[in-house]
Design an enzyme around this catalytic site. Sequence first.
Site, PDB file in Angstrom:
ATOM      1  N   GLY A  64      44.484  40.978  42.493  1.00  0.00           N
ATOM      2  CA  GLY A  64      43.961  41.199  41.144  1.00  0.00           C
ATOM      3  C   GLY A  64      43.805  39.892  40.401  1.00  0.00           C
ATOM      4  N   GLY A  65      44.773  39.584  39.552  1.00  0.00           N
ATOM      5  CA  GLY A  65      44.708  38.413  38.682  1.00  0.00           C
ATOM      6  C   GLY A  65      44.282  37.121  39.374  1.00  0.00           C
ATOM      7  N   SER A 105      50.649  41.012  42.644  1.00  0.00           N
ATOM      8  CA  SER A 105      50.975  39.607  42.367  1.00  0.00           C
ATOM      9  C   SER A 105      50.868  38.696  43.584  1.00  0.00           C
ATOM     10  CB  SER A 105      52.356  39.498  41.704  1.00  0.00           C
ATOM     11  OG  SER A 105      52.360  40.184  40.461  1.00  0.00           O
ATOM     12  N   GLU A 164      50.658  48.924  47.334  1.00  0.00           N
ATOM     13  CA  GLU A 164      50.769  48.190  46.077  1.00  0.00           C
ATOM     14  C   GLU A 164      51.926  48.748  45.248  1.00  0.00           C
ATOM     15  OE1 GLU A 164      46.853  46.127  44.933  1.00  0.00           O
ATOM     16  OE2 GLU A 164      46.840  48.103  44.036  1.00  0.00           O
ATOM     17  N   TRP A 180      38.581  42.667  40.550  1.00  0.00           N
ATOM     18  CA  TRP A 180      38.411  41.995  39.258  1.00  0.00           C
ATOM     19  C   TRP A 180      38.787  42.868  38.067  1.00  0.00           C
ATOM     20  CZ3 TRP A 180      33.162  38.845  39.366  1.00  0.00           C
ATOM     21  CH2 TRP A 180      33.268  37.846  40.348  1.00  0.00           C
ATOM     22  N   LYS A 181      39.002  44.147  38.333  1.00  0.00           N
ATOM     23  CA  LYS A 181      39.350  45.093  37.244  1.00  0.00           C
ATOM     24  C   LYS A 181      38.330  44.976  36.107  1.00  0.00           C
ATOM     25  CE  LYS A 181      44.058  44.891  38.821  1.00  0.00           C
ATOM     26  NZ  LYS A 181      45.479  44.997  38.555  1.00  0.00           N
TER      27      LYS A 181
END
Length: 251
Positions: free
Chosen positions: A234-235, A213, A168, A10-11
């Site tokens: 991530g996003g 991504s 990554e 989630w950063k």
Amino acid sequence: MRRKLVVGNWKMHGTLAQSTALLQEVVAATTELSEDVEIGICPSYIHLGLAKELLQNKPLLLGAQDLNSEPEGAQTGEVSASMLADFGVSYVIVGHSERREIFQESDQLVVLKIAAAQAAGLTPILCIGESLEQRQQGLTEEIVIAQLNAVIDQVGIQAFDRAVIAYEPVWAIGTGQTASPTQAQEVHWILRDHLAARDAAVAGAIRIIYGGSVKADNAKDLFLQVDIDGGLVGGASLKAEEFISICKSAD
Ligand code: PGA
């Protein structure tokens, strides 16, 4: 047979209300998920308590995004491996490219963090990957192997007995530009082959997940590759529906 692993990173995102809603939505959907896929969530430190509460008795593991390499001490603002383990954290991301870049974390520090995590009983997720410039110069293999060797040389091949590797490519993180399944598989194979030359059993068992991504619409093709054992997301992990769809793609 390696069990697939999908981890949400989630950063530095989410208010208390947003994180609560996201966790609740993900938890509610876990009944739709196969037990063949292991799922982890790495919220910010401040939301670990919330996540621990909401994930209790659910098939979701708790992860942290970083740790300090020291066991304890006068390190204002930092969190140790034993604190994370004591709290019920299972995974910890180590050496994410954002930490390597923004906080100038060296391979040396990454190695210390891996050792600290393992000494406390945590499973580190070691992130490695090349920049766009390095890829364009044909240095991808050299870079990822050097990042892997930093750990092998200092801790030994047994460091990968209980660890996860996340390949990554830096140019794919948060850019929407995913490595193609073929590009990713090529690097995953290089990494596994490099480990196999030292210990075939370790190489065969370790999960090498892909990050950069990963989305609902590209996850399946990535996860179908023989050496891709899941994803670090991530996003797309900030949207419950999309994250769940990615988890389903790993089955
Ligand atoms: P992304 O991030 O999915 O937003 O590209 C992946 C990561 O940084 O782990």
